[in-house]
Design a protein around this motif. Structure first.
Motif, mmCIF file in Angstrom:
data_model
loop_
_atom_site.group_PDB
_atom_site.id
_atom_site.type_symbol
_atom_site.label_atom_id
_atom_site.label_comp_id
_atom_site.label_asym_id
_atom_site.label_seq_id
_atom_site.Cartn_x
_atom_site.Cartn_y
_atom_site.Cartn_z
ATOM 1 N N ALA B 66 0.851 -1.195 0.000
ATOM 2 C CA ALA B 66 0.000 0.000 0.000
ATOM 3 C C ALA B 66 0.877 1.232 0.000
ATOM 4 C CB ALA B 66 -0.906 0.004 1.226
ATOM 5 N N LEU B 68 1.119 5.299 1.383
ATOM 6 C CA LEU B 68 0.556 6.402 2.156
ATOM 7 C C LEU B 68 0.061 7.466 1.156
ATOM 8 C CD1 LEU B 68 2.803 6.955 5.284
ATOM 9 C CD2 LEU B 68 0.971 5.336 4.877
ATOM 10 N N PRO B 69 -0.971 8.208 1.542
ATOM 11 C CA PRO B 69 -1.561 9.158 0.577
ATOM 12 C C PRO B 69 -0.562 10.195 0.054
ATOM 13 C CG PRO B 69 -2.567 9.369 2.773
ATOM 14 C CD PRO B 69 -1.752 8.132 2.782
ATOM 15 N N ARG B 70 0.390 10.616 0.889
ATOM 16 C CA ARG B 70 1.324 11.626 0.396
ATOM 17 C C ARG B 70 2.691 11.033 0.098
ATOM 18 N NH1 ARG B 70 1.684 17.266 -0.242
ATOM 19 N NH2 ARG B 70 2.998 17.317 -2.097
ATOM 20 N N ALA B 71 2.727 9.736 -0.216
ATOM 21 C CA ALA B 71 3.984 9.145 -0.663
ATOM 22 C C ALA B 71 4.375 9.743 -2.018
ATOM 23 C CB ALA B 71 3.836 7.635 -0.785
ATOM 24 N N THR B 72 3.366 10.090 -2.787
ATOM 25 C CA THR B 72 3.571 10.554 -4.156
ATOM 26 C C THR B 72 3.660 12.080 -4.217
ATOM 27 O OG1 THR B 72 1.203 10.309 -4.253
ATOM 28 C CG2 THR B 72 2.507 8.627 -5.343
ATOM 29 N N ARG B 75 -0.955 14.379 -3.606
ATOM 30 C CA ARG B 75 -1.653 13.506 -2.680
ATOM 31 C C ARG B 75 -2.703 12.652 -3.408
ATOM 32 N NH1 ARG B 75 -6.104 13.072 0.570
ATOM 33 N NH2 ARG B 75 -5.652 12.091 2.555
ATOM 34 N N ARG B 78 -6.978 7.948 0.041
ATOM 35 C CA ARG B 78 -6.732 6.676 0.688
ATOM 36 C C ARG B 78 -7.667 5.602 0.138
ATOM 37 N NH1 ARG B 78 -4.045 7.069 5.743
ATOM 38 N NH2 ARG B 78 -3.573 9.269 6.038
ATOM 39 N N GLU B 79 -7.157 4.404 -0.038
ATOM 40 C CA GLU B 79 -8.005 3.315 -0.507
ATOM 41 C C GLU B 79 -9.045 2.943 0.553
ATOM 42 O OE1 GLU B 79 -5.047 0.433 -1.932
ATOM 43 O OE2 GLU B 79 -5.434 1.233 -3.923
ATOM 44 N N ASP B 119 4.561 -1.016 3.147
ATOM 45 C CA ASP B 119 3.920 0.293 3.057
ATOM 46 C C ASP B 119 4.895 1.330 2.528
ATOM 47 O OD1 ASP B 119 2.242 -1.183 5.346
ATOM 48 O OD2 ASP B 119 1.030 0.356 4.353
ATOM 49 N N LEU B 121 6.294 4.674 2.153
ATOM 50 C CA LEU B 121 6.240 5.958 2.861
ATOM 51 C C LEU B 121 6.536 7.094 1.892
ATOM 52 C CD1 LEU B 121 8.101 5.034 6.191
ATOM 53 C CD2 LEU B 121 5.705 4.672 5.563
ATOM 54 N N GLN B 122 7.404 6.801 0.926
ATOM 55 C CA GLN B 122 7.695 7.794 -0.119
ATOM 56 C C GLN B 122 7.997 7.047 -1.410
ATOM 57 O OE1 GLN B 122 9.446 11.765 0.675
ATOM 58 N NE2 GLN B 122 11.210 10.876 -0.328
ATOM 59 N N ALA B 123 7.459 7.560 -2.518
ATOM 60 C CA ALA B 123 7.574 6.869 -3.802
ATOM 61 C C ALA B 123 8.374 7.707 -4.789
ATOM 62 C CB ALA B 123 6.165 6.614 -4.368
ATOM 63 N N LEU C 23 9.726 13.957 4.819
ATOM 64 C CA LEU C 23 9.338 13.592 3.448
ATOM 65 C C LEU C 23 9.811 14.654 2.456
ATOM 66 C CD1 LEU C 23 5.662 12.456 4.138
ATOM 67 C CD2 LEU C 23 7.587 10.966 3.602
ATOM 68 N N HIS C 25 8.295 15.235 -0.756
ATOM 69 C CA HIS C 25 7.282 15.842 -1.609
ATOM 70 C C HIS C 25 6.318 16.753 -0.843
ATOM 71 C CE1 HIS C 25 8.776 12.918 -4.355
ATOM 72 N NE2 HIS C 25 8.045 11.899 -3.956
ATOM 73 N N LEU C 40 3.828 9.557 11.408
ATOM 74 C CA LEU C 40 4.329 10.363 10.298
ATOM 75 C C LEU C 40 3.193 11.284 9.849
ATOM 76 C CD1 LEU C 40 6.455 11.018 8.133
ATOM 77 C CD2 LEU C 40 5.673 9.026 6.858
ATOM 78 N N SER C 44 -0.531 18.418 3.137
ATOM 79 C CA SER C 44 -0.632 18.655 1.695
ATOM 80 C C SER C 44 -1.446 19.916 1.443
ATOM 81 C CB SER C 44 -1.326 17.479 1.010
ATOM 82 O OG SER C 44 -0.595 16.293 1.194
ATOM 83 N N ARG C 78 -6.081 -4.372 7.418
ATOM 84 C CA ARG C 78 -6.132 -3.041 6.817
ATOM 85 C C ARG C 78 -7.578 -2.615 6.623
ATOM 86 N NH1 ARG C 78 -1.328 -1.439 4.159
ATOM 87 N NH2 ARG C 78 0.186 -3.109 4.501
ATOM 88 N N SER C 80 -8.501 -0.668 4.303
ATOM 89 C CA SER C 80 -8.746 -0.688 2.855
ATOM 90 C C SER C 80 -9.170 -2.082 2.419
ATOM 91 C CB SER C 80 -7.503 -0.256 2.088
ATOM 92 O OG SER C 80 -6.417 -1.114 2.387
ATOM 93 N N ASP C 117 -2.285 14.289 6.826
ATOM 94 C CA ASP C 117 -2.321 12.831 6.904
ATOM 95 C C ASP C 117 -1.450 12.373 8.057
ATOM 96 O OD1 ASP C 117 -3.896 11.658 4.655
ATOM 97 O OD2 ASP C 117 -2.652 13.051 3.530
#
Lengths: 254, 254, 254, 254, 254, 254
Positions: B66, B68-72, B75, B78-79, B119, B121-123, C23, C25, C40, C44, C78, C80, C117
């Motif tokens: 999965a 995290l929403p702000r990994a990308t 934002r 969330r699933e 998980d 954390l950052q992508a 982070l 981003h 964490l 955003s 989870r 999700s 988040d």
């Protein structure tokens, strides 16, 4: 050369049958059969594109794959009843969509959308490869109709190439083409290959089900797949010429 | 030799960092970093297996991936909030689980289950390959602890081999190793390769994002991947010897 | 004075650590640690507001709280995967959002949205109070960046005050500050207090877990909380001055 | 002394009405009205407890709160239609269950479960406090019936105390009791207090809606709430004596 | 003539009670009681229509039916908790909406929407027929108010006719009117009939629960239903004349 | 006598085709066609019954109805993708299950379950009646196979009668049999009738789509339906005698 449980040689496809126009409403439709595997593909062409693509001047092609509950040997629950789509279904839908998009010139399609619904009526191994192979024919019919009806208005042909797909695998140490359910369950390695009519690769997905495999085995499987896709591309070309109806083509050892 | 946007050579990995024991509760845990990509892997070992496997004498290994929403960069929702898991998430979870299962002797594991939570954390590209590479280390720690605590009671070591994964792709016509987000977005072809420590293949997933590719290009990409996986296997071995803590290993061009 | 199971006095916080910019981003981010509890927080900032607030000239701040499956001692499913968000998750998300909104001048923020988040990487009691305390710092960073980049265009500072939160509880008849998981499980009463940097109250949530409590006990708990929040406000101020990086601050009895 | 928009003094409750036995099937039921707020509470007693509590010898009490779509001034969508339960609903359900459990001796209840369904037929502020106040009466009736029918077999009375709840808030700087919708919308601070019949606290939830509040204001609100809960406890005692039917009790300024 | 378990003759309705204006906010509302069956109907009138009907100049009427969890003898789970609406609920909601739409002149209603929420507070057989019978009265009140407030602006009356509904069934070989729960459970055949005030048919739904039935039996049931609907239409007319409040009307054998 | 848009007389069925054994895995399967309406029915027989029926000695028969997304003229979204099943789908599934259960002696079936999956491959009106008519044949085949394989062990035949269903409606004032999509859209009244092979009624569902209807019109429709069901019962009997394969039977005006 070894013989398989159904009498085929390792390099043999099952009997493949493509029936165009199986549905009355869809812009393109095909009933595709790889042996007992039967997939109904409907191509739906609509004007407009999803919101994120609006104003781009480009079209969109997407696919949804699903199985009827009793396509399989034992009945499975419906995904609509369970309320969610399984990972396998998602994965195959994405594969089909991606494969077909590779051969479509989205500029030439213009801001139109084609959805390819691939519903497995009966499953006996190779449903995703049958779906891709059939989806190409349904897609081509929908595009032809769209151009005829001036929904697709560019003069350039949106279809850049044809697409076919086949599975290969290693069963009892021997690489074989187009596995049915029995072979699939026993395979050490399972690979799906999607190719253009020109013989270039669109997608290679090889998975060690039991034993990791080496580069030589990978190469043998890729050779087999190339032969299978070439035969399927021939069939696709043939069925597209015939003005209507069914082409029956046994490509097996019979 | 061409240089990449971040100064790496085509054959260079990004800096790779594996921090064992990042969590206090989990039976195994690793923070794995491939450049800016950061994945936290937790291995949870529990006695017992899912219902369908009970009484088989065999264990089970599964994975959940999965973000995290702000990994990308922007934002994402969330699933859990959307109420369903996306196709990509499903696909990667399945890939990780399948890859790790290939190197586990399920009889030796006994009727125990290990869940690998990966998980992001950052992508920044390569999240699934980082996850697999880290998951192996967390899995190995969980198995070692399970044997120590006599939860895993067979005398045979359940781990048959090590597993690492890396991405390769064709950017501007050149095959390159371990793509970051910028390169990934520009790649014509994208391939993920999972290999054992012995250099055999577990999974090959190559996708033509823009242009179909030929067998020669496929071979170049496989060669690159083999080199990358070998380096990762070395790192994994090294980090497992050190009794605790962090190994920092720049494998880039610096 | 009584000693707690980890050697702290009733009035002691655990070691608190705030790491800004964890982070790459996010517009603001903090890894906040209260002892082994690790959250964490990513802030955003995006232009625009939800539909119901459009045209109001006012901004919006909201929060989402979640736990990684293996944050806890035993793995949890989870949300999700279960397809729905639990009541506890909802409740805490709402608390965090509400608390932070109290110190934001929405007119000064303009029609911009900040989502906070808060993902619990490891849980050992006090996750919601750690989240609020960290979220303030991430929020402040996102606002500062937004003003610097002229996304937030009002000259007035949107942040009216700072916010910190701490838990208090009654363990074996003694009111104690900042409960860890062991104490939390044994507490008769559990209270979370959110305060501004000026020492006024934003939220008081006291719950009799086993025994109802009287006004005197409530007052003792509120006194303890006021002391804890004051220390946290000091730390927040300190970490915001330091141009970058980590502040390590043991506020315990060591 | 200030007068409120409906003529009440700051210390006045609205008219409160408790109608026992409003339903024919439920083991206990009450229609509780706080002014125009109308909540139907049904207590369902069943033998057995949830799986995680089996064999403990202890019972379980839980609550579910919901609103009819047109309980409110404007119609809201049904949560069943939206397919998920909102955060506010979850939060209130948990509060009600927790509050009632505090006064139940679970050993004396034995392995039986009581579910308290609190359905808001009409909402005009204070729905959660009305629900708790009514739920106590329905719970008491269900327990009495359970003992009579020998479903609850312990000789010890499971009910340790009574429970009532009331809201307080600060409207235009003045603390007032039992806010209706109009006042609630205008309040700076909103607090819900749950108390036992002996005047001890079960739950205190105070929220600064607009302005943070200080300890003096908190104390004024707690004093008001104590007075309100005392009156409600009197009413609950009275209605429980009357063999059947309706007690009408105006506690307002009339 | 045979007597039923509650003393009624086959042609008797249960006591029917219609209480108008049971709610303060809704544009129309009725508490309808058929014996112990109690349904609260709220009619919500809003300007505008669903997207697919915009610009048509026509209005829309729809209904939602639901049961409180303890409406029934044993408690049922909430559909909001289960996360999906059951087939029976859907079916009845559709039936109510369809029945009421038949008597509304959508042009005369103009682009306004009326939602009829039918919530079963207590169930003892015949909930759908009680809901339809009550919904007509709530609908008529909402339309009258809408015309008074000039939300509905056409001079033509939108209500073309009245609607009432009743159940009939075959119990121990005898056709009976308005079955309660006990009779419903024992019936061989169950039929719901919806009729206009003029005695024409809107909906006929007959189901063989145990034994198929013949045309003669069908005719007997239709005769019974016609008599019941006529009585209900009389009651509806009567309650609409009375300026406010409750009409109590025993239509049983007393 | 009036002619319809496709040349049929009011009393004519469309061409009806029943193809037995269309699937290889299912215990019974039929492709049923009413004109262009095409429904694939699979009957799955499994040992055991749902939990609530265990130990009763009785079997269970249930049905699930669904449409492929491009069965209709315009593509509809998949219910699995939307994550919930629509009211219409639920309603029809329940109707089919109920209709078939009426002719099964559950004691004679023993504790076995038969699921009837009715998937509409193409829709042109009358999908539910085609489904019921086909489901009977698939059910009969599954029962025959179950008896042959000794899964169904009672000596008594579980099938008490046959079942067929047909739609009737009033189009331009004239009652007509077996409406296709064009007629269905224009009908004032729509009725579905399910009958046994002996001519008794199982289900009557008549709905005034535009205009309420009177008893005379109801009787005309029932007469028409009786004639249609009789013809279908004849076809069902015929197709069951033929050892295998397809029966083509035009029952139209040709």
């Amino acid at each position: 050369m070894t013989t398989r449980h159904d009498g085929r040689k390792p390099t043999d496809l099952r009997e493949v049958r493509l029936t165009r126009g199986w549905l009355d409403h869809a812009e393109g439709s095909v009933l595709v059969e790889f042996g007992k595997t039967r997939v109904l593909v409907a191509a739906s062409l609509t004007e407009g594109v999803p919101r994120w693509r609006k104003g781009s001047g480009e079209g969109w092609v997407t696919a949804e794959y699903a199985m009827l509950p009793r396509a399989t040997h034992d009945r499975s629950d419906r995904e609509s009843v369970r309320g969610k789509i399984g990972g396998r279904t998602h994965e195959i839908s994405r594969l089909i969509g991606r494969s077909l998009r590779t051969v479509v010139d989205m500029k030439a399609l213009g801001e139109n959308t084609i959805v390819l619904d691939c519903d497995v009526l009966q499953a006996d191994g190779g449903t995703r490869t049958a779906a891709i192979t059939g989806a190409y024919v349904a897609l081509a019919d929908a595009i032809a109709l769209g151009r005829e009806r001036k929904i697709i208005r560019q003069s350039r042909e949106p279809l850049v190439s044809s697409v076919a797909a086949i599975s290969v695998g290693v069963v009892k140490g021997v690489p074989v083409l187009d596995l049915d359910y029995v072979e699939d369950s026993a395979a050490d390695t399972d690979m799906n290959v999607v190719m253009t009519g020109d013989g270039t690769l669109i997608e290679v997905q090889g998975t060690a089900e039991r034993e990791p495999f080496d580069r030589d085995m990978l190469n043998s499987m890729l050779d087999l797949a190339a032969g299978g896709c070439e035969q399927l591309a021939g069939l696709q070309a043939m069925v597209r010429i015939r003005p209507d109806g069914t082409i029956f083509q046994g490509v097996g050892s019979r």
